[in-house]
Design a protein around this motif. Sequence first.
Motif: not given
Length: 132
Positions: A83-90, A120-129
Amino acid sequence: MKVESRIFEICTGFFFVAAIVYTVLTHEPVGIAALFLTGGLSLIIGTYFRFVSRRLEERPEDNPEAEVADGAGEVGFFSPGSYWPIAVAACAALVGVGLAFFFWWLIIIAGVMLLIAVGGLVFEYHIRPADH
């Protein structure tokens, strides 16, 4: 990326020729500047693609004798549902509305929201160690 660079180089030539013809025919400064700047921006993109294409291995798109099957296989990872691309566009639309009506408060709030949405879009799949 040689195909893409060639496309932008052709566009660059067209924009500069159009700018010269426009200069000779009209002498209108805004259109002349716009056409020359468009040609310059197209030149920057084409030069970047040409520079990057030297560092990458040849893709099937760059080989004139390639078959469709040469491009088969995994293309990359694409988010199944974000859903982040929708938030970025809005948020970008809100910044545009703020700029159009010159509402500083809306520009600032929407700009902060836009930065959060891009983060949020850039770090959506970032997993903390793991901490252990």
